[in-house]
Design an enzyme around this catalytic site. Sequence first.
Site, PDB file in Angstrom:
ATOM      1  CD1 TRP A  10      -6.653  -5.723   0.710  1.00 51.61           C
ATOM      2  CD2 TRP A  10      -8.322  -6.417  -0.608  1.00 51.61           C
ATOM      3  NE1 TRP A  10      -7.773  -5.005   1.041  1.00 51.61           N
ATOM      4  CE2 TRP A  10      -8.818  -5.412   0.252  1.00 51.61           C
ATOM      5  CE3 TRP A  10      -9.196  -7.004  -1.531  1.00 51.61           C
ATOM      6  CZ2 TRP A  10     -10.147  -4.984   0.216  1.00 51.61           C
ATOM      7  CZ3 TRP A  10     -10.527  -6.566  -1.578  1.00 51.61           C
ATOM      8  CH2 TRP A  10     -10.988  -5.571  -0.696  1.00 51.61           C
ATOM      9  CE  LYS A  11       1.748  -8.422   0.354  1.00 48.73           C
ATOM     10  NZ  LYS A  11       2.952  -8.854   1.085  1.00 48.73           N
ATOM     11  CD  GLU A  99       4.677 -10.293  -1.743  1.00 51.68           C
ATOM     12  OE1 GLU A  99       3.581 -10.039  -2.286  1.00 51.68           O
ATOM     13  OE2 GLU A  99       4.859 -10.216  -0.509  1.00 51.68           O
ATOM     14  CD  GLU A 169       5.840  -2.895   0.584  1.00 51.64           C
ATOM     15  OE1 GLU A 169       4.838  -2.753   1.282  1.00 51.64           O
ATOM     16  OE2 GLU A 169       5.923  -3.751  -0.314  1.00 51.64           O
ATOM     17  N   GLY A 175       5.651  -9.716   5.775  1.00 49.69           N
ATOM     18  CA  GLY A 175       4.974 -10.956   6.136  1.00 49.69           C
ATOM     19  C   GLY A 175       5.740 -11.793   7.142  1.00 49.69           C
ATOM     20  CB  SER A 215       5.594  -6.838   9.891  1.00 52.70           C
ATOM     21  OG  SER A 215       5.911  -8.045   9.231  1.00 52.70           O
ATOM     22  N   GLY A 236       0.024  -5.156   4.087  1.00 56.29           N
ATOM     23  CA  GLY A 236      -0.337  -6.459   3.538  1.00 56.29           C
ATOM     24  C   GLY A 236      -1.307  -7.182   4.451  1.00 56.29           C
ATOM     25  N   GLY A 237      -0.793  -8.100   5.247  1.00 57.51           N
ATOM     26  CA  GLY A 237      -1.624  -8.959   6.093  1.00 57.51           C
ATOM     27  C   GLY A 237      -2.688  -8.226   6.896  1.00 57.51           C
TER      28      GLY A 237
HETATM   29  P1  13P Z   1       2.828  -7.341   5.329  1.00 58.78           P
HETATM   30  O1  13P Z   1       2.139  -6.134   5.907  1.00 58.78           O
HETATM   31  O2  13P Z   1       1.988  -8.563   5.292  1.00 58.78           O
HETATM   32  O3  13P Z   1       4.178  -7.547   5.950  1.00 58.78           O
HETATM   33  O4  13P Z   1       3.116  -6.999   3.787  1.00 58.78           O
HETATM   34  C1  13P Z   1       3.648  -5.774   3.463  1.00 58.78           C
HETATM   35  C2  13P Z   1       3.566  -5.608   2.001  1.00 58.78           C
HETATM   36  O5  13P Z   1       4.181  -6.333   1.257  1.00 58.78           O
HETATM   37  C3  13P Z   1       2.688  -4.559   1.475  1.00 58.78           C
HETATM   38  O6  13P Z   1       2.856  -4.379   0.112  1.00 58.78           O
END
Ligand code: 13P
Length: 252
Positions: A10-11, A99, A169, A175, A215, A236-237
């Site tokens: 979820w970040k 990140e 990743e 993202g 993504s 992520g998203g």
């Molecule tokens: P997204 O799915 O938003 O590209 O992010 C991937 C991610 O960083 C999962 O840890």
Amino acid sequence: MRKNIVAGNWKMNTTVPEGVQLAKEVVEGVAAAADLKCDVVVGVPFTHLTAVKAVLDGGKVWLAAENCADHDKGAYTGEVSAPMVASTGADYVILGHSERRGYYAETIEMLKTKVDLALAAGLKVIFCCGESLDERKAGTHFQVIKDELVGSLFHLEEQAFANIVIAYEPIWAIGTGETATAEQAEEIHAFIRQLVAEKYGAQVADDTTILYGGSCKPSNAQELFAKPDIDGGLIGGASLKAADFMGIVTAF
Ligand code: 13P
């Protein structure tokens, strides 16, 4: 036999009530899905762990933190240790996300310490690796990934390594809406499995779960997960909407 896993990251999103609601929807989705072919994990902010754990109890969804400290305890204001994470009932911790490496200067050596502390606290680790766009263009991506894995994981004994899930990743796909093609991802996943085989042997490599992240969404998950060395995703998203996340969970 290795596990398939779909894990949400979820970040830094959702308030606690919003996160609890999202977790409830995921639990309901998983309960309603017949014959799931993967384990489901939600990776949530520290502030959410206890409240989300209460929602997950008795269900089939596992809980992850998104980080832990590189110290066990003490005067480190604002940090959260691996034993603290474990005490919430969390099962996993995500470590080495690009990140964290990029924005918070987490080094290979620091991550090695975090991995050791997480395992000592009884957590499983979802360990992220992956190259930047510049590194891919320069053709150094294989070496970058190897250095990350060797430097932070390959000191582990075989028994400890069994508690590691690897997530590939590519930073350029996070993202950005730009996904690695299934072929690009498979090439790296097969390379990672080969590295594990060289270090720990074919059986351990065969048992290691390797996730793709970047993504990943319902529309591309099936093609990615169909590849022999892609055992699921770190999302992520698309993990922030239960319907999208379930669309990926059910892609197997
Ligand atoms: P997204 O799915 O938003 O590209 O992010 C991937 C991610 O960083 C999962 O840890």
